[in-house]
Design an enzyme around this catalytic site. Sequence first.
Site, PDB file in Angstrom:
ATOM      1  N   THR A 191      -0.198  10.252  -2.433  1.00  0.00           N
ATOM      2  CA  THR A 191      -0.476  10.804  -3.759  1.00  0.00           C
ATOM      3  C   THR A 191       0.205  12.153  -3.937  1.00  0.00           C
ATOM      4  OG1 THR A 191      -2.599   9.669  -3.822  1.00  0.00           O
ATOM      5  CG2 THR A 191      -2.307  11.504  -5.341  1.00  0.00           C
TER       6      THR A 191
ATOM      7  N   SER B 208      -4.566   6.272   3.819  1.00  0.00           N
ATOM      8  CA  SER B 208      -5.227   7.365   3.118  1.00  0.00           C
ATOM      9  C   SER B 208      -5.059   8.673   3.884  1.00  0.00           C
ATOM     10  CB  SER B 208      -6.716   7.042   2.960  1.00  0.00           C
ATOM     11  OG  SER B 208      -7.403   8.115   2.378  1.00  0.00           O
TER      12      SER B 208
ATOM     13  N   HIS C  37       0.872  -1.174   0.000  1.00  0.00           N
ATOM     14  CA  HIS C  37       0.000   0.000   0.000  1.00  0.00           C
ATOM     15  C   HIS C  37       0.907   1.221   0.000  1.00  0.00           C
ATOM     16  CE1 HIS C  37      -3.393   2.471   2.048  1.00  0.00           C
ATOM     17  NE2 HIS C  37      -3.510   2.501   0.738  1.00  0.00           N
TER      18      HIS C  37
END
Length: 527
Positions: A239, A234, A216
């Site tokens: 990102t 998350s 991940h």
Amino acid sequence: MGTEVSVNNSVDWSFQGLIHSNLSTSQLVEQALRRGEGTLTSTGAFLATTGKYTGRSPKDKYLVDEPSSHDQIEWGSVNRPMQPAVFDRLLERVQHYLSAKEVFIFDGYAGNDPHFRLPLRVINEYAWHNLFVRQLFVRPTDQELKEHQPAFTVISAPGFMADPEKDGTRSETFIAVSLERRIILIGGTRYAGEMKKSIFSVMNYLLPQQGVLPMHCSANRGPTGDTALFFGLSGTGKTTLSADPERQLIGDDEHGWSDNGIFNIEGGCYAKCIGLSQEKEPQIWNAIQFGTVLENVTVDHRGVADYSSNTLTENTRAAYPVEHIPGARIPGVGGHPETILFLTADAFGVLPPIAKLTPEQAMYHFLSGYTSKLAGTERGVTEPEATFSTCFGAPFLPRPAKVYAEMLGEKIARHRARVYLVNTGWSGGAYGVGERMKLAHTRAMVKAALNGSLDQATFTPDPVFGVYVPDSCPGVPANILQPRRTWADPTAYDQKAQELAHRFQENFARFTDVSETIQNAGPTVKS
């Protein structure tokens, strides 16, 4: 007579309604608009709202308890069992529900390395969901599409609500994975991320059988060919930090590490949008164009997105193909990583913003997976919550954590990768008192770690956490590097640091089968 559609190698479904197979991006946008599933924003992105559920529903996720996989699954709060008979009843009811519907089919792959990729079929009730998977998974060439044979099928029927009494589910929502039947069944939720993450869970089960470590993490490649990995849950910055104009983006969330190097499991990016600005994150900002799917973003009467708004959720999202990032590496593959960064959003505000880890500390922190669940990423999470997510991805790991940790440890040792812990969370105090780490400072620290300039600093062990903290870093004020100095009350820092150290110790007590050197690589707790 209806149209027969292969669900897997042994099951065909008959559909009475219209079937749209492998439509282009523009065709799917057109269909979604025709069906009133959303609107276009001023940049041409397709905007949809997901209703009641704006994040994942981890308590409604199930693995079917089957003889072929039972002994390899770590059953518990993450991997909840569903009996095969229950799954079969749900499958039959969903088939009946979809049989007369207009449906959309996507055929593609999970995995950019052809040696390890998984051929997928996704059957959707919504056109915009089919657009989402087209952008997020690996799209086949025309020749590959002609030869495509699905090895796993995702069936997503958001409008089908389970009956807990009849179906044996916890609520009307379900994400049920049958590893034996090779079918994923999703219903009762319009949140598109469930499709992406359910396939990631499948890859986390399948890849270790092939000697590949599923991770991940995001990944990028530098101008000299060096590869870097960014692990984290998350909202921790995977990102954002991997979208670096000076480096080629390989992928933003899910990768495999084989004997050949690393490969992106996906073909797109799924970026959080809350607080997005052109100044701070220009690559992501510019990626939100025609073909991008926006979830739960607020727009004004002109269709201009307000990324500062959390009216619907903190978990606003953009899904776009990796090609929307300038200079992205196509296909998404890279060499063995030279640098690995563990990203943690520390809600306690006591971890250093960057620290070097010994091999034993790397294994300790990988197994610990300390971070904070950020608001909106899961149902019921409204503010940062300190948590330990094994391997920085516990919600998606079917196998015991030791399987993934041992694979990572072996690969780090063999390829001599440097490992850093990076705190993208709070500084100067805990959540509610301190402030979130400035992105410019985090970028500067990551850049220094990747280009080697951080190696020129002097490193000293943190007195509580033991990790090695640099005394300087280009572009970062020296006092920020020492978290205790950023607190107005040093005694309050000491108390909070000990509180987190205790949590680390309590969490790690469950790992009784790791070496003593790894067990001793954690924080020091005062008696």
